[in-house]
Design a protein around this motif. Structure first.
Motif, PDB file in Angstrom:
ATOM      1  N   GLY A  75      -3.897  -8.222  17.022  1.00  0.00           N
ATOM      2  CA  GLY A  75      -3.494  -7.580  15.782  1.00  0.00           C
ATOM      3  C   GLY A  75      -4.659  -6.863  15.137  1.00  0.00           C
ATOM      4  O   GLY A  75      -5.541  -6.330  15.828  1.00  0.00           O
ATOM      5  N   PRO A  76      -4.749  -6.864  13.812  1.00  0.00           N
ATOM      6  CA  PRO A  76      -5.864  -6.193  13.130  1.00  0.00           C
ATOM      7  C   PRO A  76      -7.236  -6.802  13.442  1.00  0.00           C
ATOM      8  O   PRO A  76      -8.258  -6.172  13.176  1.00  0.00           O
ATOM      9  CB  PRO A  76      -5.515  -6.370  11.642  1.00  0.00           C
ATOM     10  N   ALA A  77      -7.252  -8.022  13.997  1.00  0.00           N
ATOM     11  CA  ALA A  77      -8.525  -8.693  14.305  1.00  0.00           C
ATOM     12  C   ALA A  77      -9.101  -8.261  15.649  1.00  0.00           C
ATOM     13  O   ALA A  77      -9.957  -8.943  16.212  1.00  0.00           O
ATOM     14  CB  ALA A  77      -8.330 -10.210  14.304  1.00  0.00           C
ATOM     15  N   LEU A  78      -8.671  -7.111  16.155  1.00  0.00           N
ATOM     16  CA  LEU A  78      -9.132  -6.636  17.460  1.00  0.00           C
ATOM     17  C   LEU A  78     -10.651  -6.487  17.502  1.00  0.00           C
ATOM     18  O   LEU A  78     -11.286  -6.801  18.518  1.00  0.00           O
ATOM     19  CB  LEU A  78      -8.457  -5.294  17.777  1.00  0.00           C
ATOM     20  N   SER A  79     -11.229  -6.023  16.418  1.00  0.00           N
ATOM     21  CA  SER A  79     -12.683  -5.837  16.399  1.00  0.00           C
ATOM     22  C   SER A  79     -13.409  -7.168  16.562  1.00  0.00           C
ATOM     23  O   SER A  79     -14.478  -7.233  17.191  1.00  0.00           O
ATOM     24  CB  SER A  79     -13.112  -5.151  15.099  1.00  0.00           C
ATOM     25  N   GLY A 218     -11.513   9.558  12.970  1.00  0.00           N
ATOM     26  CA  GLY A 218     -10.597   8.484  12.601  1.00  0.00           C
ATOM     27  C   GLY A 218     -10.959   7.853  11.269  1.00  0.00           C
ATOM     28  O   GLY A 218     -10.073   7.500  10.467  1.00  0.00           O
ATOM     29  N   SER A 219     -12.242   7.718  11.009  1.00  0.00           N
ATOM     30  CA  SER A 219     -12.673   7.168   9.718  1.00  0.00           C
ATOM     31  C   SER A 219     -12.265   8.088   8.573  1.00  0.00           C
ATOM     32  O   SER A 219     -11.828   7.632   7.509  1.00  0.00           O
ATOM     33  CB  SER A 219     -14.192   6.959   9.715  1.00  0.00           C
ATOM     34  N   TYR A 220     -12.402   9.381   8.797  1.00  0.00           N
ATOM     35  CA  TYR A 220     -11.999  10.351   7.767  1.00  0.00           C
ATOM     36  C   TYR A 220     -10.503  10.209   7.460  1.00  0.00           C
ATOM     37  O   TYR A 220     -10.086  10.150   6.300  1.00  0.00           O
ATOM     38  CB  TYR A 220     -12.318  11.769   8.244  1.00  0.00           C
ATOM     39  N   LEU A 221      -9.695  10.122   8.526  1.00  0.00           N
ATOM     40  CA  LEU A 221      -8.252   9.963   8.325  1.00  0.00           C
ATOM     41  C   LEU A 221      -7.930   8.624   7.665  1.00  0.00           C
ATOM     42  O   LEU A 221      -7.021   8.526   6.832  1.00  0.00           O
ATOM     43  CB  LEU A 221      -7.519  10.058   9.675  1.00  0.00           C
ATOM     44  N   GLY A 222      -8.677   7.599   8.044  1.00  0.00           N
ATOM     45  CA  GLY A 222      -8.429   6.276   7.474  1.00  0.00           C
ATOM     46  C   GLY A 222      -8.678   6.233   5.977  1.00  0.00           C
ATOM     47  O   GLY A 222      -7.856   5.713   5.205  1.00  0.00           O
ATOM     48  N   PHE A 223      -9.804   6.788   5.565  1.00  0.00           N
ATOM     49  CA  PHE A 223     -10.103   6.804   4.129  1.00  0.00           C
ATOM     50  C   PHE A 223      -9.127   7.720   3.380  1.00  0.00           C
ATOM     51  O   PHE A 223      -8.815   7.496   2.205  1.00  0.00           O
ATOM     52  CB  PHE A 223     -11.540   7.256   3.895  1.00  0.00           C
ATOM     53  N   LYS A 224      -8.656   8.740   4.067  1.00  0.00           N
ATOM     54  CA  LYS A 224      -7.739   9.685   3.432  1.00  0.00           C
ATOM     55  C   LYS A 224      -6.358   9.075   3.233  1.00  0.00           C
ATOM     56  O   LYS A 224      -5.700   9.321   2.204  1.00  0.00           O
ATOM     57  CB  LYS A 224      -7.646  10.945   4.299  1.00  0.00           C
ATOM     58  N   THR A 225      -5.930   8.245   4.214  1.00  0.00           N
ATOM     59  CA  THR A 225      -4.565   7.687   4.170  1.00  0.00           C
ATOM     60  C   THR A 225      -4.515   6.241   3.694  1.00  0.00           C
ATOM     61  O   THR A 225      -3.431   5.678   3.537  1.00  0.00           O
ATOM     62  CB  THR A 225      -3.922   7.779   5.566  1.00  0.00           C
ATOM     63  N   GLY A 226      -5.652   5.621   3.485  1.00  0.00           N
ATOM     64  CA  GLY A 226      -5.669   4.277   2.927  1.00  0.00           C
ATOM     65  C   GLY A 226      -5.627   3.149   3.938  1.00  0.00           C
ATOM     66  O   GLY A 226      -5.295   2.011   3.583  1.00  0.00           O
ATOM     67  N   TRP A 227      -5.962   3.429   5.205  1.00  0.00           N
ATOM     68  CA  TRP A 227      -6.047   2.372   6.229  1.00  0.00           C
ATOM     69  C   TRP A 227      -4.778   1.513   6.257  1.00  0.00           C
ATOM     70  O   TRP A 227      -4.779   0.322   5.973  1.00  0.00           O
ATOM     71  CB  TRP A 227      -7.262   1.469   6.007  1.00  0.00           C
ATOM     72  N   ALA A 228      -3.689   2.164   6.642  1.00  0.00           N
ATOM     73  CA  ALA A 228      -2.379   1.497   6.618  1.00  0.00           C
ATOM     74  C   ALA A 228      -2.328   0.264   7.518  1.00  0.00           C
ATOM     75  O   ALA A 228      -1.594  -0.693   7.237  1.00  0.00           O
ATOM     76  CB  ALA A 228      -1.297   2.495   7.048  1.00  0.00           C
ATOM     77  N   GLY A 229      -3.097   0.270   8.585  1.00  0.00           N
ATOM     78  CA  GLY A 229      -3.038  -0.842   9.527  1.00  0.00           C
ATOM     79  C   GLY A 229      -3.591  -2.148   9.003  1.00  0.00           C
ATOM     80  O   GLY A 229      -3.295  -3.221   9.567  1.00  0.00           O
ATOM     81  N   TYR A 230      -4.363  -2.095   7.911  1.00  0.00           N
ATOM     82  CA  TYR A 230      -4.945  -3.331   7.367  1.00  0.00           C
ATOM     83  C   TYR A 230      -4.181  -3.850   6.148  1.00  0.00           C
ATOM     84  O   TYR A 230      -4.582  -4.848   5.548  1.00  0.00           O
ATOM     85  CB  TYR A 230      -6.413  -3.089   6.984  1.00  0.00           C
ATOM     86  N   GLY A 231      -3.097  -3.195   5.766  1.00  0.00           N
ATOM     87  CA  GLY A 231      -2.332  -3.641   4.599  1.00  0.00           C
ATOM     88  C   GLY A 231      -1.026  -4.312   4.967  1.00  0.00           C
ATOM     89  O   GLY A 231      -0.061  -4.261   4.191  1.00  0.00           O
ATOM     90  N   LEU A 232      -0.967  -4.955   6.113  1.00  0.00           N
ATOM     91  CA  LEU A 232       0.277  -5.570   6.588  1.00  0.00           C
ATOM     92  C   LEU A 232       0.446  -6.974   6.016  1.00  0.00           C
ATOM     93  O   LEU A 232      -0.541  -7.680   5.763  1.00  0.00           O
ATOM     94  CB  LEU A 232       0.268  -5.639   8.128  1.00  0.00           C
ATOM     95  N   PRO A 233       1.687  -7.412   5.833  1.00  0.00           N
ATOM     96  CA  PRO A 233       1.916  -8.767   5.290  1.00  0.00           C
ATOM     97  C   PRO A 233       1.492  -9.878   6.249  1.00  0.00           C
ATOM     98  O   PRO A 233       1.309 -11.020   5.821  1.00  0.00           O
ATOM     99  CB  PRO A 233       3.443  -8.798   5.056  1.00  0.00           C
ATOM    100  N   THR A 234       1.360  -9.573   7.537  1.00  0.00           N
ATOM    101  CA  THR A 234       0.947 -10.601   8.514  1.00  0.00           C
ATOM    102  C   THR A 234      -0.503 -11.005   8.343  1.00  0.00           C
ATOM    103  O   THR A 234      -0.939 -12.019   8.906  1.00  0.00           O
ATOM    104  CB  THR A 234       1.163 -10.093   9.947  1.00  0.00           C
TER     105      THR A 234
END
Length: 640
Positions: A75-79, A218-234
């Motif tokens: 999941g988001p803990a891939l890193s 990707g970082s530019y897009l992430g900061f622009k869109t709010g990093w949707a992948g890290y705001g999940l309820p899981t």
């Protein structure tokens, strides 16, 4: 301690087989100079080694792996999975760094195993690595064609002479691109190590630039869109800590490749300094890039929505950057080409090392005088890999690649323990120097015609009174007597320490196997599982405690080439490395082990009928390391 005359004559069939499995060679030294025709060019420095390490490690798999592992395990803990896997790989890298700087000759893990463990284990490691690099190179080559097809608009748009073709009568799909690329890489490697490494560095640079594009854009897009992948309820650990650790076990194989650096040890200008730096920096760069890419991609797209086949390209496409797919695919093609070079580069050097030791025909040990490259071994490797890549879909065999690497990692860690606690104290000499050895023995006041002689295996044996001159399979005991008179019980205590250390290392390896096997195989009845886990854990803990308390061998300071890297946290680090690698080996599955067992069984027959009887140590004379220099000086010759 004594002079051991090692031969297969007069000790019986089974005794000769056992002795051949346990005989060990010495580290190349100033006294042991390779034949002029066997000299490789010393052209490599730290930047070259980094290019080899990074290029061999970062393959196109990472462009797919992030999606598969994120969806199914981390999941988001891939890193975090990549970080833990990187730390686990670093344990093996530390062990490789010490052995590569102490024993800087071609052959990598095969070479280290031969010096520290014995000929039998070294043969199996070398044989397994041959399989690894051949199948690995073939699998990588077949992966290039689909990526190239992207630039032509699909597989159907490739020129007819490059497109994959199905042959109905044979029921196979041939891949001309794969075979052509293998031949191109083989030809490049035959030109010279410096030239091929320069090209690999350029190709790797393109791949790294593609990964940097992914990270920055990707970082530019992430900061622009709010990093949707890290705001999940899981949450961050969507599959729990267990899922994250399972992901680490999967992405660990993305770090395989840095061991290619060790295979070029003989071609490094300053191996004691450059090899540890090259291995460490290459692994650090790979780990950093993996973590940053995974942080960005998992943040751009929720892990459950990732495309498992093209996760990175799809992530950019969802944000309106479809053109990024061309950059990413170019990076993947360059990564595959660089990895192909990294797969073919080490095998000729392993073949050469095994041929030098007599375990393979001398054909493989020839080094071209002009390019100073093992051209014949390189051509044999390239032809074999090209045929496999052209005719076979090797995807089903890809799991076999991991067996060779993990076996090598395990043996390298065991070799570090042996080097620190029970380093070889006997040096092999050719039997042609028997007269010189007898002369040296007489200088110690020993009557060589009437002496206590042992018919010995590697660690001792039974005693009988036989004359030394003209005899083999013998140990002259005079050094032991001299030391006992001069230093009382010192030798006895040292012998006990070595016996305890050697037995403890063996028990530690058994404990690691029992613990990981019982913890992995859920089909074992619970009482048996718990018993095996308890016994394995107890042996592992016992080994760690004993090896921590007893002193390491003083000879470790002078063993091999001094002044290089020293592996830290011994014995903890090598033991943990052994545990991780055995766990991964057991988890490869029964089907993979069944295929590998067939290859290893073939290797046993090849060794039994050729390698054992042609070994350069067949008639070797083993003498105490303390007296080796005296014999070298008395002989007046350098040994080949």
């Amino acid at each position: 301690m004594g002079f051991l005359f090692d031969s297969q004559k007069g000790v019986g069939l089974w005794g000769g087989c056992l002795r051949s499995l346990l005989r060990r060679k010495q580290v190349d030294s100033a006294h042991v100079k390779a034949n002029a025709h066997h000299q490789l060019a010393k052209e490599l420095s730290v930047p070259h080694l980094i290019a080899i390490g990074v290029g061999s490690t970062i393959g196109a798999g990472v462009y797919i792996l992030v999606g598969t592992v994120a969806r199914e395990h981390s999941g988001p803990a891939l890193s975090i999975s990549f970080l833990i896997a990187g730390i686990a790989a670093a344990l093996s890298a530390f062990c490789y760094a010490e052995l590569a700087s102490r024993c800087p000759s071609a052959g990598s893990a095969y070479h280290y195993s031969y010096i520290c463990v014995g000929e039998g284990v070294a043969w199996l490691i070398g044989w397994a690595l041959i399989l690894e690099y051949t199948i690995g190179g073939s699998a990588v080559a077949r992966g290039i064609s689909p990526n190239l097809a992207f630039f032509f608009g699909g597989q159907d748009s490739l020129p007819i002479f490059l497109a994959r073709q199905y042959i109905p009568g044979l029921d196979i799909v041939v891949d001309p691109v794969a075979a052509i690329l293998v031949f191109i890489v083989t030809g490049l490697l035959c030109v010279g190590i410096k030239e091929s490494t320069l090209v690999q560095g350029m190709v790797t640079t393109v791949n790294v630039c593609a990964m940097l594009f992914v990270i920055i854009a990707g970082s530019y897009l992430g900061f622009k869109t709010g990093w949707a992948g890290y705001g999940l309820p899981t949450g961050f650990f969507a599959f729990g800590v267990d899922g994250m650790l399972a992901g680490s076990a999967t992405v660990f194989f993305a770090y395989i490749g840095f061991d290619s650096v060790a295979s070029t040890a003989e071609e490094v200008k300053n191996p004691q300094r450059d090899l540890p730096l090259g291995i460490g920096l290459a692994l650090s760069i790979c780990c950093t890039l993996y973590i940053l890419v995974s942080v960005v991609i998992v943040g751009l797209v929720p892990y459950h929505a990732m495309n498992p086949d093209t996760p990175i390209s799809s992530a950019f496409a969802e944000h309106g950057m479809q053109w990024a797919a061309y950059i990413i695919t170019a990076g993947a093609v360059m990564a595959l080409c660089s990895t192909l070079m990294g797969s073919i580069l080490p095998q000729p050097r392993i073949l050469m090392a095994m041929a030098r030791d007599g375990l393979l025909p001398s054909f493989f040990s020839d080094v071209n005088k002009n390019t100073q490259v093992p051209v014949k071994s390189t051509l044999a490797t390239g032809i074999g890999a090209a045929m496999l890549a052209f005719f076979m879909d090797v995807d089903q065999l890809a799991g076999m690649v991991s067996v060779g690497t993990l076996l090598a990692f395990t043996m390298v860690a065991i070799s570090v323990l042996i080097l620190r606690y029970v380093p070889p104290d006997m040096v092999p000499f050719p039997s042609s120097l028997q007269d010189t050895i007898d002369f040296v023995s007489l200088q110690y006041g020993v009557n060589s015609q009437n002496i206590n002689v042992e018919t010995s295996d590697v660690n001792g044996g039974t005693s009988s009174n036989l004359p030394l001159l003209g005899k083999k399979n013998t140990v002259v005991d005079y050094p032991k007597i001299v030391k006992q008179e001069a230093q009382g019980n010192y030798v006895l205590n040292e012998e006990n320490r070595r016996k305890i250390a050697g037995s403890t290392i063996a028990f530690t390896c058994i404990g690691a196997f029992l613990l990981t096997y019982a913890a992995t195989d859920l089909n074992i009845p619970r009482p048996v599982r718990f018993t095996l886990c308890g016994v394995g854990g107890a042996l592992l803990l016992f080994g760690l405690i004993v090896l921590t308390l007893i002193e390491q061998d003083d000879a470790r300071h002078s063993f091999g080439h001094s002044g290089g890297f020293i592996c830290p946290f011994v014995p903890l680090l090598p033991i943990f490395c052994i545990l991780i690698n055995i766990y991964l080996l057991i988890n490869l599955g029964a089907a993979t082990w069944a295929r590998v067992s067939v290859w290893l069984l073939i290797g046993v027959f090849v060794y039994a009928f050729y390698g054992r009887t042609h070994s350069s140590l067949l008639d070797a004379v083993y003498v105490p390391a303390a007296h080796a220099d005296k014999i070298y000086r008395s002989s007046g010759d350098s040994l080949a």
